[in-house]
Scaffold this motif. Structure first.
Motif, PDB file in Angstrom:
ATOM      1  N   SER A 220      30.238  46.088  38.076  1.00  0.00           N
ATOM      2  CA  SER A 220      31.395  45.830  38.945  1.00  0.00           C
ATOM      3  C   SER A 220      32.488  45.249  38.063  1.00  0.00           C
ATOM      4  O   SER A 220      32.339  44.162  37.509  1.00  0.00           O
ATOM      5  N   LEU A 221      33.585  46.003  37.937  1.00  0.00           N
ATOM      6  CA  LEU A 221      34.646  45.622  37.012  1.00  0.00           C
ATOM      7  C   LEU A 221      35.782  44.930  37.752  1.00  0.00           C
ATOM      8  O   LEU A 221      35.652  44.538  38.910  1.00  0.00           O
ATOM      9  N   ALA A 222      36.906  44.754  37.073  1.00  0.00           N
ATOM     10  CA  ALA A 222      38.040  44.015  37.625  1.00  0.00           C
ATOM     11  C   ALA A 222      38.509  44.637  38.938  1.00  0.00           C
ATOM     12  O   ALA A 222      38.478  45.859  39.125  1.00  0.00           O
ATOM     13  N   ASP A 223      38.960  43.766  39.849  1.00  0.00           N
ATOM     14  CA  ASP A 223      39.455  44.225  41.141  1.00  0.00           C
ATOM     15  C   ASP A 223      40.847  44.834  40.994  1.00  0.00           C
ATOM     16  O   ASP A 223      41.637  44.435  40.131  1.00  0.00           O
ATOM     17  N   ALA A 224      41.147  45.784  41.873  1.00  0.00           N
ATOM     18  CA  ALA A 224      42.478  46.397  41.918  1.00  0.00           C
ATOM     19  C   ALA A 224      42.853  46.638  43.369  1.00  0.00           C
ATOM     20  O   ALA A 224      42.104  47.272  44.108  1.00  0.00           O
ATOM     21  N   ASP A 225      43.997  46.116  43.797  1.00  0.00           N
ATOM     22  CA  ASP A 225      44.491  46.300  45.155  1.00  0.00           C
ATOM     23  C   ASP A 225      45.505  47.435  45.146  1.00  0.00           C
ATOM     24  O   ASP A 225      46.610  47.292  44.618  1.00  0.00           O
ATOM     25  N   LEU A 226      45.107  48.579  45.688  1.00  0.00           N
ATOM     26  CA  LEU A 226      45.939  49.788  45.633  1.00  0.00           C
ATOM     27  C   LEU A 226      46.765  50.005  46.891  1.00  0.00           C
ATOM     28  O   LEU A 226      47.414  51.035  47.042  1.00  0.00           O
ATOM     29  N   ARG A 227      46.802  49.042  47.794  1.00  0.00           N
ATOM     30  CA  ARG A 227      47.593  49.179  49.011  1.00  0.00           C
ATOM     31  C   ARG A 227      49.081  48.993  48.724  1.00  0.00           C
ATOM     32  O   ARG A 227      49.453  48.422  47.690  1.00  0.00           O
TER      33      ARG A 227
END
Length: 291
Positions: A220-227
């Motif tokens: 599980s890698l870095a989070d990304a918020d694509l909204r």
């Protein structure tokens, strides 16, 4: 008697069952190669590079060793523990874990072994074992998991650790030479794991190792918020947690109880007042009836 000199009393070993007799005279049965995956949650990891060479005194100094990439850390068994059959006090949930890849010499040795024994060649695999403490070397007791992975997989793991983008990691192993104390639970059930005492003399000093394959690795890698930015800003305006709501709901019942008590008192007063007013009206009606 020291634990490492203890001889396990093996009563029988056939058809995938190992039966021993405990010091208390009880029988215990262990089942070889249970149909389930050993799952580990990785806790800490560090990237290393290192190398070494053997140098004999009567030889010229060798060239500096090549540095190999490897990743070391700790991992914990999902839910249960691992120990040695016949040594129940030596159990753990936490193991050291290493991720390596075979170098050129290692691959050549593996190919030679494959040709010699007419076995499929494998360049990846997993080993679970136990190393007894040694006062001469200063080593402590160590439970370990050794994972041989492909070069690409090792690079992925090392890159995620070095960039600090790794959030969680889990590993699944399918092993041969591992034991469990039950054999009927579904594959998804958690179980205790056991290594067999040394096959030559049934002592627990140097137990057998379990070998197999790394059948799953999850990173599980870095989070990304694509909204859209607007949706992110709306979420940011929401309360950080539900604490105020919890506090409000905790206070409201007391306020409601006070209001209800006051309302009950007022109703009781009104009821008494109406009783007296009703009595006076009935009295006047009786007077008017007799006129």
């Amino acid at each position: 008697m020291k634990a490492q000199r203890y001889i396990v009393q093996v009563k029988s070993e056939a058809e995938g069952k190992l039966v021993i007799e405990t010091p208390e005279g009880k029988e215990e049965t262990y089942y070889l190669n249970p149909v389930r995956t050993m799952r580990l949650d990785v806790e800490k990891l560090q990237v290393h590079r290192g190398g070494s060479q053997i140098h004999l005194l009567n030889e010229d100094l060798p060239a500096p060793p090549n540095l190999s990439l490897y990743v070391l850390g700790t991992a914990s068994l999902e839910g249960r523990s691992i120990s040695i059959i016949g040594e129940p006090d030596n159990k753990t949930r936490r193991l050291t874990i290493a991720f390596r890849t075979l170098d050129i010499e290692g691959r050549e040795r593996r190919e030679d072994w494959s040709r010699k024994y007419d076995k499929p060649v494998r360049f990846t695999g997993a080993t679970v074992g136990f190393l007894r403490s040694d006062w001469e070397t200063g080593n402590d007791n160590e439970w370990f998991v050794e994972c041989e992975v492909s070069p690409d997989m090792l690079d992925e793991i090392a890159s995620a650790v070095s960039s600090k983008s790794l959030r969680r990691m889990s590993v699944g192993l399918t092993l041969s030479g591992i034991y469990a104390d039950e054999n009927w639970a579904p594959p998804s059930a958690r179980t205790d794991w056991f290594l067999r005492p040394n096959r030559e003399d049934n002592t627990v000093e140097n137990p057998e190792m379990a070998h197999g394959e790394v059948t799953s690795i999850n990173l599980s890698l870095a989070d990304a918020d694509l909204r859209p930015q607007q949706d992110q800003e709306e979420d940011a305006e929401l309360p950080a947690d539900d604490t105020p709501a919890v506090l409000t709901s905790a206070i409201e019942p007391n306020v409601s109880v006070s209001n209800i008590d006051a309302l009950t008192t007022n109703i009781e007063k009104l009821r008494v007042t109406l009783k007296w007013v009703g009595g006076f009206i009935a009295f006047f009606l009786m007077i008017l009836a007799f006129r």
